[in-house]
Write an enzyme that holds these catalytic residues in place. Structure first.
Site, PDB file in Angstrom:
ATOM      1  N   HIS A  72       0.835  -1.205   0.000  1.00 12.96           N
ATOM      2  CA  HIS A  72       0.000   0.000   0.000  1.00 12.96           C
ATOM      3  C   HIS A  72       0.865   1.249   0.000  1.00 12.96           C
ATOM      4  O   HIS A  72       1.860   1.329   0.703  1.00 12.96           O
ATOM      5  CB  HIS A  72      -0.940  -0.004   1.212  1.00 12.96           C
ATOM      6  N   TYR A 202      -9.033   6.373   7.202  1.00 16.49           N
ATOM      7  CA  TYR A 202      -9.153   6.763   8.612  1.00 16.49           C
ATOM      8  C   TYR A 202     -10.130   7.939   8.652  1.00 16.49           C
ATOM      9  O   TYR A 202      -9.788   9.026   8.167  1.00 16.49           O
ATOM     10  CB  TYR A 202      -7.800   7.192   9.184  1.00 16.49           C
ATOM     11  N   PRO A 293      -4.584   0.448  18.674  1.00 12.99           N
ATOM     12  CA  PRO A 293      -4.265  -0.005  17.305  1.00 12.99           C
ATOM     13  C   PRO A 293      -4.318   1.077  16.237  1.00 12.99           C
ATOM     14  O   PRO A 293      -3.996   0.808  15.082  1.00 12.99           O
ATOM     15  CB  PRO A 293      -5.333  -1.080  17.040  1.00 12.99           C
ATOM     16  N   LYS A 297       0.800  -0.222  15.226  1.00 15.57           N
ATOM     17  CA  LYS A 297       2.174  -0.393  15.690  1.00 15.57           C
ATOM     18  C   LYS A 297       2.441  -1.663  16.509  1.00 15.57           C
ATOM     19  O   LYS A 297       3.609  -2.063  16.655  1.00 15.57           O
ATOM     20  CB  LYS A 297       2.590   0.820  16.553  1.00 15.57           C
ATOM     21  N   TYR A 383       4.174   6.360  10.373  1.00 16.35           N
ATOM     22  CA  TYR A 383       3.259   5.273  10.011  1.00 16.35           C
ATOM     23  C   TYR A 383       4.006   4.143   9.305  1.00 16.35           C
ATOM     24  O   TYR A 383       3.787   2.960   9.579  1.00 16.35           O
ATOM     25  CB  TYR A 383       2.146   5.818   9.111  1.00 16.35           C
TER      26      TYR A 383
HETATM   27  C1  LIG Z   1      -7.375  -8.874  20.865  1.00 19.11           C
HETATM   28  C2  LIG Z   1      -6.292  -8.108  20.140  1.00 19.11           C
HETATM   29  C3  LIG Z   1      -6.585  -7.480  18.930  1.00 19.11           C
HETATM   30  C4  LIG Z   1      -5.593  -6.745  18.279  1.00 19.11           C
HETATM   31  N1  LIG Z   1      -5.918  -6.108  17.131  1.00 19.11           N
HETATM   32  C5  LIG Z   1      -4.988  -5.333  16.519  1.00 19.11           C
HETATM   33  C6  LIG Z   1      -5.315  -4.625  15.355  1.00 19.11           C
HETATM   34  O1  LIG Z   1      -6.443  -4.668  14.870  1.00 19.11           O
HETATM   35  N2  LIG Z   1      -4.337  -3.865  14.784  1.00 19.11           N
HETATM   36  C7  LIG Z   1      -3.076  -3.765  15.317  1.00 19.11           C
HETATM   37  O2  LIG Z   1      -2.210  -3.076  14.770  1.00 19.11           O
HETATM   38  N3  LIG Z   1      -2.739  -4.460  16.418  1.00 19.11           N
HETATM   39  C8  LIG Z   1      -3.663  -5.229  17.033  1.00 19.11           C
HETATM   40  N4  LIG Z   1      -3.337  -5.906  18.149  1.00 19.11           N
HETATM   41  C9  LIG Z   1      -1.951  -5.820  18.629  1.00 19.11           C
HETATM   42  C10 LIG Z   1      -1.034  -6.925  18.050  1.00 19.11           C
HETATM   43  O3  LIG Z   1      -1.778  -8.022  17.637  1.00 19.11           O
HETATM   44  C11 LIG Z   1      -0.009  -7.311  19.116  1.00 19.11           C
HETATM   45  O4  LIG Z   1       0.779  -6.160  19.368  1.00 19.11           O
HETATM   46  C12 LIG Z   1       0.883  -8.496  18.729  1.00 19.11           C
HETATM   47  O5  LIG Z   1       0.130  -9.687  18.760  1.00 19.11           O
HETATM   48  C13 LIG Z   1       2.070  -8.620  19.697  1.00 19.11           C
HETATM   49  O6  LIG Z   1       2.730  -9.847  19.507  1.00 19.11           O
HETATM   50  P1  LIG Z   1       3.395 -10.619  20.717  1.00 19.11           P
HETATM   51  O7  LIG Z   1       4.022 -11.833  20.134  1.00 19.11           O
HETATM   52  O8  LIG Z   1       4.216  -9.688  21.508  1.00 19.11           O
HETATM   53  O9  LIG Z   1       2.198 -11.024  21.692  1.00 19.11           O
HETATM   54  P2  LIG Z   1       0.992 -12.034  21.450  1.00 19.11           P
HETATM   55  O10 LIG Z   1       0.565 -12.022  20.043  1.00 19.11           O
HETATM   56  O11 LIG Z   1      -0.024 -11.705  22.497  1.00 19.11           O
HETATM   57  O12 LIG Z   1       1.614 -13.463  21.747  1.00 19.11           O
HETATM   58  C14 LIG Z   1       1.877 -13.930  23.060  1.00 19.11           C
HETATM   59  C15 LIG Z   1       1.793 -15.446  23.057  1.00 19.11           C
HETATM   60  O13 LIG Z   1       2.132 -15.937  24.356  1.00 19.11           O
HETATM   61  C16 LIG Z   1       1.220 -16.953  24.731  1.00 19.11           C
HETATM   62  N5  LIG Z   1       1.206 -17.002  26.199  1.00 19.11           N
HETATM   63  C17 LIG Z   1       0.625 -16.154  27.075  1.00 19.11           C
HETATM   64  N6  LIG Z   1       0.856 -16.534  28.334  1.00 19.11           N
HETATM   65  C18 LIG Z   1       1.622 -17.657  28.263  1.00 19.11           C
HETATM   66  C19 LIG Z   1       2.166 -18.528  29.234  1.00 19.11           C
HETATM   67  N7  LIG Z   1       1.988 -18.304  30.548  1.00 19.11           N
HETATM   68  N8  LIG Z   1       2.893 -19.585  28.832  1.00 19.11           N
HETATM   69  C20 LIG Z   1       3.087 -19.816  27.505  1.00 19.11           C
HETATM   70  N9  LIG Z   1       2.572 -19.018  26.528  1.00 19.11           N
HETATM   71  C21 LIG Z   1       1.853 -17.961  26.911  1.00 19.11           C
HETATM   72  C22 LIG Z   1      -0.086 -16.496  24.103  1.00 19.11           C
HETATM   73  O14 LIG Z   1      -1.014 -17.569  23.946  1.00 19.11           O
HETATM   74  C23 LIG Z   1       0.396 -15.970  22.767  1.00 19.11           C
HETATM   75  O15 LIG Z   1       0.458 -16.964  21.780  1.00 19.11           O
HETATM   76  C24 LIG Z   1      -4.297  -6.648  18.827  1.00 19.11           C
HETATM   77  C25 LIG Z   1      -4.011  -7.309  20.012  1.00 19.11           C
HETATM   78  C26 LIG Z   1      -4.992  -8.010  20.690  1.00 19.11           C
HETATM   79  C27 LIG Z   1      -4.642  -8.687  21.995  1.00 19.11           C
END
Ligand SMILES: Cc1cc2nc3c(=O)[nH]c(=O)nc-3n(C[C@H](O)[C@H](O)[C@H](O)COP(=O)(O)OP(=O)(O)OC[C@H]3O[C@@H](n4cnc5c(N)ncnc54)[C@H](O)[C@@H]3O)c2cc1C
Length: 390
Positions: A72, A202, A293, A297, A383
């Site tokens: 995009h 947006y 969101p 980021k 962005y």
């Molecule tokens: C519901 C939701 C919707 C979102 N929607 C958007 C969006 O529309 N646009 C946007 O830009 N961002 C969005 N985000 C933000 C983005 O998805 C996150 O910033 C991103 O997933 C971060 O990745 P991560 O690997 O740090 O954490 P996560 O993706 O949360 O991964 C963490 C992992 O650790 C696992 N875990 C947790 N506790 C334990 C444990 N005790 N033992 C073992 N494993 C464990 C979890 O199951 C998960 O698989 C959203 C986040 C959420 C929560």
């Protein structure tokens, strides 16, 4: 069991860190408390910064992304009577990609199960121990119900906002957290309908913010600003489409509708925890910080964190140099705060607070971004993603 890096959580942060370490020959094990099906089906982010695309490509994960992802070249900013395109390549020479987090996760898991480091799903009672010593370990129960001990050199806490890692770090001395809860939420839907727009829209509207995004040429992702206490049951598909059509209304343009396949309410919060390290436990991704969101980021910050952390751990574990692990937290947090500010800026500019003074300030800011190249460039640079050490 023994490994060099025990990684807790198989979200994008944990899986990518595992991949980056494995490519450098560093043994690691990933522990995930959910099933593969659950992790792969979680609908979340969808916008990848240039840096994220480059990192995934360099890690050998770019094939499907480049085939099925959509590059995009800008976004539209809308307020009543105006829809203005910000042209990213013209403003800052970079682009973004639309490729769902679900797809990034599937690619990472496939690569991992196809000869990568061990990835254990459905573990429970995960507990990092002795992180202040040179010999930390992680105790957990495996999917068959057996208690296990994973001895390691380093623990990576990539277990998201509700994981077990951050409480251990914040229990340490000199730890600090900052939090802002916003007085609104997003109602997000996935719909089986071709996007009605070539770029994301947006939209500021007196009824509240709306965002038109997409996941593929045949799947649209749309959001509405709602009250955080809103119940999803009160939003019929008809009510959602009517609200979206009202907020995106523009002469000569029409919103296409289709079957809604998923809908949920997402709270909006900023949260930062510092430092991102205690002893031999390092935090990355949502485990250390959350952004609303609006600036797209969250996923990109998780990738930036593990890019820094992966390089730092390779230098430490292979070359015995501690400079990069010692500076990891400060370097990651500098970028985290930049993205936290940008996410707050986008959120504050676009969401209705109900206060008419706020509304006039927001409209003034939108007119400024749409008329000043300097203001537009500032938004475009943030962005599309600033350099790693920002
Ligand atoms: C519901 C939701 C919707 C979102 N929607 C958007 C969006 O529309 N646009 C946007 O830009 N961002 C969005 N985000 C933000 C983005 O998805 C996150 O910033 C991103 O997933 C971060 O990745 P991560 O690997 O740090 O954490 P996560 O993706 O949360 O991964 C963490 C992992 O650790 C696992 N875990 C947790 N506790 C334990 C444990 N005790 N033992 C073992 N494993 C464990 C979890 O199951 C998960 O698989 C959203 C986040 C959420 C929560």
């Amino acid at each position: 069991m023994r490994t060099r890096v025990a990684i807790i959580g198989a979200g994008p942060a944990g899986l990518l860190l595992s991949r980056l370490l494995s490519l450098q020959g560093i043994e690691n094990v990933v522990l995930e408390n959910r099933s593969r099906e659950y992790v792969e089906a979680r609908i979340r982010a969808g916008i990848l910064e240039q840096h994220t695309v480059d990192t995934l490509t360099d890690a050998g994960l770019g094939d499907r992304l480049h085939r099925e992802g959509m590059e995009h070249h800008g976004i539209y900013l809308q307020y009543p009577g105006t829809r203005h395109k910000l042209d990213f390549p013209a403003l800052c020479g970079r682009t973004v990609w639309v490729y769902g987090q679900t797809e990034v996760t599937k690619d990472l898991i496939k690569a991992q199960l196809d000869g990568g480091a061990p990835l254990l799903f459905e573990v429970s009672d995960v507990s990092p121990e002795d992180i202040d010593t040179d010999a930390p370990r992680v105790r957990f129960t495996d999917a068959d119900g057996n208690r296990q001990v994973l001895e390691c050199d380093v623990v990576a806490g990539t277990d998201g906002f509700h994981g077990v890692s951050r409480p251990l770090v914040t229990a340490g001395t000199q730890s600090r957290t900052w939090e802002r809860t916003y007085p609104y939420a997003w109602l997000g839907i996935l719909a089986d309908v071709a996007p009605s727009t070539d770029e994301l829209i947006y939209a500021w509207h007196p009824d509240g913010f709306a965002l038109h995004s997409m996941r593929s040429p045949s799947v649209s992702r749309l959001y509405l600003q709602v009250d955080p206490h809103e119940k999803i049951e009160d939003w019929s598909d008809d009510r959602i489409w009517t609200a979206l059509a009202t907020r995106f209304a523009l002469a000569g343009w029409q919103l296409q509708t289709g079957p809604i396949t998923e809908k949920s309410v997402l709270p909006m919060r900023s949260f930062v925890s510092a430092p991102m390290r205690r002893g031999r436990l390092f935090l990355a991704g949502d485990a250390a910080h959350i952004v609303p969101p609006t600036g797209a980021k969250g996923l990109n910050l998780a990738v930036a964190d593990v890019t820094l952390l992966g390089t730092a751990l390779v230098r430490w574990l292979q070359e015995k140099q501690t400079d990069l692990v010692d500076s990891y937290s400060d370097r990651a947090l500098a970028r985290v705060w930049r993205c936290t500010h940008f996410s707050w800026f986008m959120t504050s500019m676009l969401h209705r607070s109900g206060d008419d003074f706020d509304a006039q300030l927001q409209l003034s800011q939108l007119r400024r971004v749409c008329s000043s190249e300097a203001a537009a460039r500032e938004l475009a640079e943030n962005y599309t993603g600033l350099p790693l050490d920002t």
